[in-house]
Design a protein around this motif. Structure first.
Motif, short mmCIF file in Angstrom:
data_model
loop_
_atom_site.label_atom_id
_atom_site.label_comp_id
_atom_site.label_asym_id
_atom_site.label_seq_id
_atom_site.Cartn_x
_atom_site.Cartn_y
_atom_site.Cartn_z
N ILE A 155 -81.49 -14.41 60.82
CA ILE A 155 -81.00 -16.00 60.45
C ILE A 155 -81.84 -15.65 58.84
CG2 ILE A 155 -80.71 -18.65 60.23
CD1 ILE A 155 -80.27 -18.75 63.57
N CYS A 156 -82.73 -15.55 59.31
CA CYS A 156 -84.03 -16.00 57.59
C CYS A 156 -83.56 -14.56 56.82
CB CYS A 156 -85.47 -15.81 58.25
SG CYS A 156 -85.90 -17.34 59.57
N ASN A 164 -73.58 -21.24 64.79
CA ASN A 164 -74.21 -23.17 64.00
C ASN A 164 -74.73 -23.03 62.82
OD1 ASN A 164 -73.42 -24.11 66.91
ND2 ASN A 164 -74.83 -23.78 67.74
N ASN A 165 -75.40 -21.27 62.48
CA ASN A 165 -76.32 -21.64 61.29
C ASN A 165 -75.12 -20.97 59.87
OD1 ASN A 165 -79.89 -21.83 61.43
ND2 ASN A 165 -78.70 -21.29 63.46
N GLU A 177 -83.77 -15.76 64.68
CA GLU A 177 -84.38 -16.55 63.91
C GLU A 177 -84.53 -15.51 63.24
OE1 GLU A 177 -84.73 -19.46 61.93
OE2 GLU A 177 -84.00 -19.99 64.13
N GLN A 190 -80.30 -14.98 55.07
CA GLN A 190 -79.53 -16.44 54.07
C GLN A 190 -79.04 -16.01 52.82
OE1 GLN A 190 -80.23 -19.38 54.79
NE2 GLN A 190 -80.87 -18.88 56.97
N ASP A 236 -72.71 -14.70 54.27
CA ASP A 236 -71.71 -15.18 55.61
C ASP A 236 -71.29 -14.54 56.77
OD1 ASP A 236 -69.62 -14.04 54.75
OD2 ASP A 236 -68.95 -15.52 54.26
N ARG A 294 -75.13 -19.07 68.41
CA ARG A 294 -76.49 -19.24 67.60
C ARG A 294 -76.49 -19.83 66.10
NH1 ARG A 294 -81.78 -18.94 69.45
NH2 ARG A 294 -83.51 -19.82 67.70
N LEU A 295 -75.92 -18.27 65.98
CA LEU A 295 -74.95 -17.40 64.72
C LEU A 295 -74.35 -19.20 64.00
CD1 LEU A 295 -75.12 -13.74 65.33
CD2 LEU A 295 -77.29 -15.29 64.42
#
Length: 342
Positions: free
Chosen positions: A192-193, A160-161, A189, A196, A199, A157-158
């Motif tokens: 991920i936010c 892919n983001n 989530e 931003q 990497d 999941r990470l």
């Protein structure tokens, strides 16, 4: 595709995706199991595919344990409106645990335009209605994946983001948030936010963003016990069991709470100040204040009795004399009762 605990989920999910891609559907899909995140994912995939570009007026949804089966069957027999399928969604009916001969009979020979999507957290595979769903359609069990697969899911999941991470970071993440996938997804989530512009996700990011949710639940339960709020303590205990927290881990934390309370009470009785007590039990002074207040509603004998009960329960479980879930229930009931002040 999401991870699953067994290869059976993967195989069944593959079958479902083949039906979706070919737009060739079985008349019944039963999605069941303890992992709500996976159940909802499979349900939404099927619902979207079954409706296609059709109007939602051709979907009828029934939820809860008071469903009128005659009404459901009547709706299934009703022709769809300018669409190839009438979609019947049934959720948490309990019918696949208690049994339902009428629905079982209907599923053996449904209307050509009726398509059932049934979602249940618990089923009894011995019931005719389950056998009918399994015979004429696809049944897929959604259990929580094991921790190795959960780690792969989170890392994927990470990735892919756009984020790389380490195994130790992913391990820390699940220690922090627990294995409930819905909660873990929400916490991912947030990460991920939060990350931003970078990497890499690091332990420090998880520590900064993710609430120590499971620990908070456990401590809320032990707080309720020492505050003599029996109902709240039991409700939180059942919540923790639903999240697969081991009863013996919960027992260890209950023991810790009463052990700290006993130490605090003895030091208060010996006129130690809050700072000295905090240093001795390795807790912040403001937290020690809570323990001081709690200990006032117990005698030293009460606290020792609670600790002895924890030890006896642990020994009874380890010797096979008592079920682990029930043994902790007994401790919660006894230790959260208003103590005698004799």
């Amino acid at each position: 595709m999401m991870p699953a605990k067994t290869s059976e989920f993967k195989a069944k999910h593959k079958d479902i995706m083949q039906d979706i891609n070919a737009e060739s559907f079985k008349h019944c899909y039963l999605v069941y199991g303890e992992e709500a995140y996976l159940r909802n994912q499979v349900r939404d995939e099927l619902k979207k595919a079954l409706l296609g570009s059709g109007d939602s007026m051709n979907m009828s949804r029934y939820e809860g344990k008071d469903i009128n089966i005659a009404e459901v069957i009547d709706m299934a027999e009703t022709m769809p409106f300018f669409a190839p399928r009438r979609v019947i969604v049934i959720e948490e009916s309990g019918l696949f645990k208690s049994g339902c001969p009428e629905l079982a009979d209907y599923l053996k020979s449904p209307s050509e335009t009726a398509y059932f999507l049934i979602v249940e957290s618990s089923v009894d595979k011995r019931k005719d209605v389950f056998k009918a769903a399994n015979s004429g359609g696809i049944t897929i069990e959604c259990d929580t994946p094991d921790i190795a697969e959960l780690r792969m899911w989170a890392a994927r999941r990470l990735k892919n983001n756009g984020f790389m991470t380490t195994e130790s970071t992913v391990n820390f993440f699940f220690e922090r948030v627990g294995t409930d996938m819905s909660n873990a997804s929400n916490e991912l989530e947030k990460i991920i936010c939060y990350c931003q512009g970078r990497d890499t996700v690091m332990v420090e990011d998880v520590d900064a963003v993710c609430a120590n949710w499971l620990s908070n639940q456990i401590f809320a339960m032990t707080d309720a016990i020492v505050e003599h709020n029996q109902k709240k303590a039991m409700d939180l205990y059942y919540d923790l069991l639903a999240l697969r927290e081991p009863p013996q881990k919960i027992l260890a934390l209950i023991f810790r709470q009463f052990n700290i309370m006993l130490q605090v009470k003895e030091m208060v009785d010996n006129h130690k100040d809050k700072g000295s007590i905090a240093s001795a039990v390795h807790l912040a002074p403001f937290i020690v204040g809570k323990y001081i207040n709690w200990s006032r509603s117990y005698t030293t004998a009460n606290l020792k009795s609670c600790l002895e009960l924890c030890v006896e329960s642990d020994e009874a479980y380890k010797s096979g004399k008592l079920d682990d879930v029930i043994s902790v229930e007994m401790i919660i009931v006894k230790c959260s009762a208003k103590p005698s002040q004799g």
